[in-house]
Design a protein around this motif. Sequence first.
Motif, mmCIF file in Angstrom:
data_model
loop_
_atom_site.group_PDB
_atom_site.id
_atom_site.type_symbol
_atom_site.label_atom_id
_atom_site.label_comp_id
_atom_site.label_asym_id
_atom_site.label_seq_id
_atom_site.Cartn_x
_atom_site.Cartn_y
_atom_site.Cartn_z
ATOM 1 N N LEU A 1 -11.009 -12.801 -2.508
ATOM 2 C CA LEU A 1 -9.784 -12.446 -1.791
ATOM 3 C C LEU A 1 -8.637 -13.220 -2.416
ATOM 4 C CD1 LEU A 1 -11.147 -12.652 1.866
ATOM 5 C CD2 LEU A 1 -10.706 -10.568 0.542
ATOM 6 N N LEU A 2 -7.421 -12.809 -2.114
ATOM 7 C CA LEU A 2 -6.242 -13.446 -2.692
ATOM 8 C C LEU A 2 -5.522 -14.304 -1.657
ATOM 9 C CD1 LEU A 2 -4.886 -10.331 -4.595
ATOM 10 C CD2 LEU A 2 -6.287 -12.194 -5.513
ATOM 11 N N LEU B 1 1.628 -21.357 8.250
ATOM 12 C CA LEU B 1 0.576 -20.415 8.568
ATOM 13 C C LEU B 1 -0.775 -21.096 8.420
ATOM 14 C CD1 LEU B 1 -0.700 -19.292 5.639
ATOM 15 C CD2 LEU B 1 1.329 -17.897 5.716
ATOM 16 N N LEU B 2 -1.747 -20.562 9.133
ATOM 17 C CA LEU B 2 -3.106 -21.087 9.114
ATOM 18 C C LEU B 2 -4.038 -19.912 8.863
ATOM 19 C CD1 LEU B 2 -5.109 -23.452 9.637
ATOM 20 C CD2 LEU B 2 -5.073 -22.756 12.054
ATOM 21 N N ILE B 3 -4.827 -19.999 7.792
ATOM 22 C CA ILE B 3 -5.773 -18.935 7.461
ATOM 23 C C ILE B 3 -7.196 -19.478 7.517
ATOM 24 C CG2 ILE B 3 -4.132 -17.658 6.045
ATOM 25 C CD1 ILE B 3 -5.564 -18.769 3.556
ATOM 26 N N THR C 1 -6.882 -10.340 1.896
ATOM 27 C CA THR C 1 -6.638 -11.741 2.233
ATOM 28 C C THR C 1 -7.683 -12.297 3.193
ATOM 29 O OG1 THR C 1 -5.351 -11.327 4.247
ATOM 30 C CG2 THR C 1 -4.151 -11.246 2.147
ATOM 31 N N PRO C 2 -7.821 -13.617 3.236
ATOM 32 C CA PRO C 2 -8.585 -14.209 4.331
ATOM 33 C C PRO C 2 -7.872 -13.908 5.650
ATOM 34 C CG PRO C 2 -8.176 -15.823 2.604
ATOM 35 C CD PRO C 2 -7.328 -14.630 2.300
ATOM 36 N N LYS C 3 -8.575 -14.075 6.758
ATOM 37 C CA LYS C 3 -8.005 -13.807 8.075
ATOM 38 C C LYS C 3 -6.901 -14.809 8.409
ATOM 39 C CE LYS C 3 -9.217 -13.607 12.947
ATOM 40 N NZ LYS C 3 -10.264 -13.881 13.927
ATOM 41 N N LEU C 4 -5.800 -14.288 8.916
ATOM 42 C CA LEU C 4 -4.718 -15.127 9.421
ATOM 43 C C LEU C 4 -5.091 -15.566 10.830
ATOM 44 C CD1 LEU C 4 -1.813 -16.266 9.094
ATOM 45 C CD2 LEU C 4 -1.010 -14.138 10.134
ATOM 46 N N ILE C 5 -5.199 -16.858 11.026
ATOM 47 C CA ILE C 5 -5.578 -17.400 12.331
ATOM 48 C C ILE C 5 -4.355 -17.551 13.231
ATOM 49 C CG2 ILE C 5 -6.556 -19.413 13.519
ATOM 50 C CD1 ILE C 5 -8.347 -19.750 10.988
#
Length: 119
Positions: free
Chosen positions: A90-91, A36-38, A25-29
């Motif tokens: 990434l997914l 949620l914010l990625i 996955t992209p990074k979870l910010i």
Amino acid sequence: KKYSSAARRGCEREVFAYTELSEFTPKLIDHGDLWLLIEGCTPLVYYRPEDSFWSVERLKSLYQRLHDAGYWHRDCAVVNVVVHPERDPLLIDFEHLTSAVSDVSYDLQGPEAAGVMPA
């Protein structure tokens, strides 16, 4: 991404994916109750088809590694793939994430081959 209260379970699955399956996955910010914010990545759909063929084998490998880790995404669609500048495809959108219950990948071979009902 914001979720309705009816989508709480999907939100929980996504937070799990972004924290426990971060290699996919992209990074979870940040995240909170029903949001949620990625990190931003380029959606694969922004690429012209002839400019995205490089991603096919890498994406198959990504889904196979997710299966080998014991999970199925269960929403394989081009709109759920993003491209990270250093980490390749990434997914995103893990609202249908589930544990893999078959040796066959739901994401690569489909629900019938995996012996389960479609998501």
